[in-house]
Design a protein around this motif. Structure first.
Motif, PDB file in Angstrom:
ATOM      1  N   MET A  16       0.819  -1.214   0.000  1.00  0.00           N
ATOM      2  CA  MET A  16       0.000   0.000   0.000  1.00  0.00           C
ATOM      3  C   MET A  16       0.852   1.263   0.000  1.00  0.00           C
ATOM      4  O   MET A  16       0.607   2.182  -0.776  1.00  0.00           O
ATOM      5  N   GLU A  17       1.853   1.331   0.861  1.00  0.00           N
ATOM      6  CA  GLU A  17       2.659   2.545   0.958  1.00  0.00           C
ATOM      7  C   GLU A  17       3.389   2.836  -0.349  1.00  0.00           C
ATOM      8  O   GLU A  17       3.423   3.977  -0.807  1.00  0.00           O
ATOM      9  N   ALA A  18       3.965   1.800  -0.954  1.00  0.00           N
ATOM     10  CA  ALA A  18       4.675   1.997  -2.231  1.00  0.00           C
ATOM     11  C   ALA A  18       3.706   2.412  -3.333  1.00  0.00           C
ATOM     12  O   ALA A  18       4.040   3.267  -4.169  1.00  0.00           O
ATOM     13  N   SER A  19       2.507   1.847  -3.323  1.00  0.00           N
ATOM     14  CA  SER A  19       1.528   2.192  -4.357  1.00  0.00           C
ATOM     15  C   SER A  19       1.007   3.611  -4.189  1.00  0.00           C
ATOM     16  O   SER A  19       0.847   4.336  -5.171  1.00  0.00           O
ATOM     17  N   ILE A  20       0.762   4.018  -2.954  1.00  0.00           N
ATOM     18  CA  ILE A  20       0.339   5.401  -2.707  1.00  0.00           C
ATOM     19  C   ILE A  20       1.418   6.362  -3.217  1.00  0.00           C
ATOM     20  O   ILE A  20       1.117   7.339  -3.911  1.00  0.00           O
ATOM     21  N   ALA A  21       2.678   6.070  -2.903  1.00  0.00           N
ATOM     22  CA  ALA A  21       3.774   6.925  -3.352  1.00  0.00           C
ATOM     23  C   ALA A  21       3.845   6.975  -4.880  1.00  0.00           C
ATOM     24  O   ALA A  21       4.041   8.046  -5.463  1.00  0.00           O
ATOM     25  N   PHE A  22       3.659   5.831  -5.554  1.00  0.00           N
ATOM     26  CA  PHE A  22       3.702   5.800  -7.018  1.00  0.00           C
ATOM     27  C   PHE A  22       2.591   6.643  -7.616  1.00  0.00           C
ATOM     28  O   PHE A  22       2.839   7.498  -8.469  1.00  0.00           O
ATOM     29  N   TYR A  23       1.352   6.425  -7.193  1.00  0.00           N
ATOM     30  CA  TYR A  23       0.221   7.162  -7.767  1.00  0.00           C
ATOM     31  C   TYR A  23       0.326   8.658  -7.446  1.00  0.00           C
ATOM     32  O   TYR A  23      -0.101   9.492  -8.233  1.00  0.00           O
ATOM     33  N   ARG A  24       0.937   8.999  -6.318  1.00  0.00           N
ATOM     34  CA  ARG A  24       1.149  10.406  -5.952  1.00  0.00           C
ATOM     35  C   ARG A  24       2.292  11.018  -6.759  1.00  0.00           C
ATOM     36  O   ARG A  24       2.127  12.047  -7.409  1.00  0.00           O
ATOM     37  N   ASP A  25       3.458  10.362  -6.719  1.00  0.00           N
ATOM     38  CA  ASP A  25       4.666  10.958  -7.290  1.00  0.00           C
ATOM     39  C   ASP A  25       4.741  10.850  -8.807  1.00  0.00           C
ATOM     40  O   ASP A  25       5.259  11.744  -9.471  1.00  0.00           O
ATOM     41  N   VAL A  26       4.242   9.772  -9.379  1.00  0.00           N
ATOM     42  CA  VAL A  26       4.330   9.563 -10.823  1.00  0.00           C
ATOM     43  C   VAL A  26       3.129  10.163 -11.547  1.00  0.00           C
ATOM     44  O   VAL A  26       3.271  10.829 -12.562  1.00  0.00           O
ATOM     45  N   LEU A  27       1.926   9.944 -11.007  1.00  0.00           N
ATOM     46  CA  LEU A  27       0.718  10.407 -11.692  1.00  0.00           C
ATOM     47  C   LEU A  27       0.168  11.723 -11.157  1.00  0.00           C
ATOM     48  O   LEU A  27      -0.713  12.316 -11.753  1.00  0.00           O
ATOM     49  N   GLY A  28       0.654  12.156 -10.000  1.00  0.00           N
ATOM     50  CA  GLY A  28       0.189  13.426  -9.445  1.00  0.00           C
ATOM     51  C   GLY A  28      -1.157  13.336  -8.731  1.00  0.00           C
ATOM     52  O   GLY A  28      -1.771  14.366  -8.448  1.00  0.00           O
ATOM     53  N   LEU A  29      -1.614  12.107  -8.417  1.00  0.00           N
ATOM     54  CA  LEU A  29      -2.873  11.972  -7.684  1.00  0.00           C
ATOM     55  C   LEU A  29      -2.655  12.275  -6.212  1.00  0.00           C
ATOM     56  O   LEU A  29      -1.533  12.165  -5.700  1.00  0.00           O
ATOM     57  N   GLU A  30      -3.715  12.653  -5.547  1.00  0.00           N
ATOM     58  CA  GLU A  30      -3.662  12.927  -4.107  1.00  0.00           C
ATOM     59  C   GLU A  30      -4.339  11.802  -3.347  1.00  0.00           C
ATOM     60  O   GLU A  30      -5.346  11.258  -3.809  1.00  0.00           O
ATOM     61  N   LEU A  31      -3.786  11.492  -2.184  1.00  0.00           N
ATOM     62  CA  LEU A  31      -4.448  10.545  -1.290  1.00  0.00           C
ATOM     63  C   LEU A  31      -5.673  11.235  -0.725  1.00  0.00           C
ATOM     64  O   LEU A  31      -5.565  12.241  -0.032  1.00  0.00           O
ATOM     65  N   GLN A  32      -6.841  10.714  -1.048  1.00  0.00           N
ATOM     66  CA  GLN A  32      -8.087  11.339  -0.594  1.00  0.00           C
ATOM     67  C   GLN A  32      -8.644  10.676   0.654  1.00  0.00           C
ATOM     68  O   GLN A  32      -9.586  11.188   1.241  1.00  0.00           O
ATOM     69  N   GLY A  33      -8.077   9.546   1.028  1.00  0.00           N
ATOM     70  CA  GLY A  33      -8.504   8.917   2.258  1.00  0.00           C
ATOM     71  C   GLY A  33      -8.219   7.434   2.278  1.00  0.00           C
ATOM     72  O   GLY A  33      -7.956   6.810   1.255  1.00  0.00           O
ATOM     73  N   THR A  34      -8.262   6.892   3.478  1.00  0.00           N
ATOM     74  CA  THR A  34      -8.149   5.451   3.684  1.00  0.00           C
ATOM     75  C   THR A  34      -9.343   5.031   4.521  1.00  0.00           C
ATOM     76  O   THR A  34      -9.961   5.858   5.199  1.00  0.00           O
ATOM     77  N   ILE A  35      -9.657   3.736   4.448  1.00  0.00           N
ATOM     78  CA  ILE A  35     -10.780   3.241   5.228  1.00  0.00           C
ATOM     79  C   ILE A  35     -10.513   1.786   5.581  1.00  0.00           C
ATOM     80  O   ILE A  35      -9.858   1.065   4.826  1.00  0.00           O
TER      81      ILE A  35
END
Length: 130
Positions: A16-35
């Motif tokens: 999860m942590e590596a994927s969040i970093a990839f989608y944030r850093d490579v694609l510019g998406l923001e973490l909008q929340g976890t559940i």
């Protein structure tokens, strides 16, 4: 039809942590929340375009790590206003449900998966009451 929008696309991830970093850093998406999830082994995180509250990428860790490389997209979710009504409507059309009942998340959101014509996983998603 009562589908309002494409809610999210669920993508299986191994870390999860590596994927969040990839989608944030490579694609510019923001973490909008976890559940959390009723199955404590499953982790969920939602990524989206900055400032947008529309279609999201849902990262899913711990559900099934054995998918082939081309099969990491887990499901497409569609927002509905009344989950029970939509389930009743599509049952009459002969769909096959994947899970035996509605799942309720800790925040009150509810969903149920069913198969598309080629076995793809589709989800009817009802957001939590406001």
């Amino acid at each position: 039809m009562a589908v309002r929008k494409i809610e999210h696309v669920g993508v299986m991830v191994s870390n999860m942590e590596a994927s969040i970093a990839f989608y944030r850093d490579v694609l510019g998406l923001e973490l909008q929340g976890t559940i959390g999830h009723p199955d404590e082994a499953i982790k969920l995180a939602f990524m989206g375009a900055p400032g947008a509250n529309e279609t999201q990428v849902e990262l899913v860790e711990g559900y099934n790590g054995g998918l082939p490389a081309e099969g990491k997209v887990h499901h497409i979710a569609f927002t509905v206003d009344d989950l029970e009504s939509e389930i009743a409507r599509i049952e009459k059309l002969g769909v096959t449900f994947i899970d035996p009942a509605i799942t309720t998340l800790p925040n009150g959101a509810r969903y149920r998966f069913f198969y598309g014509p080629d076995g793809e996983w589709l989800e009817l998603f009802e957001p939590p009451a406001k």
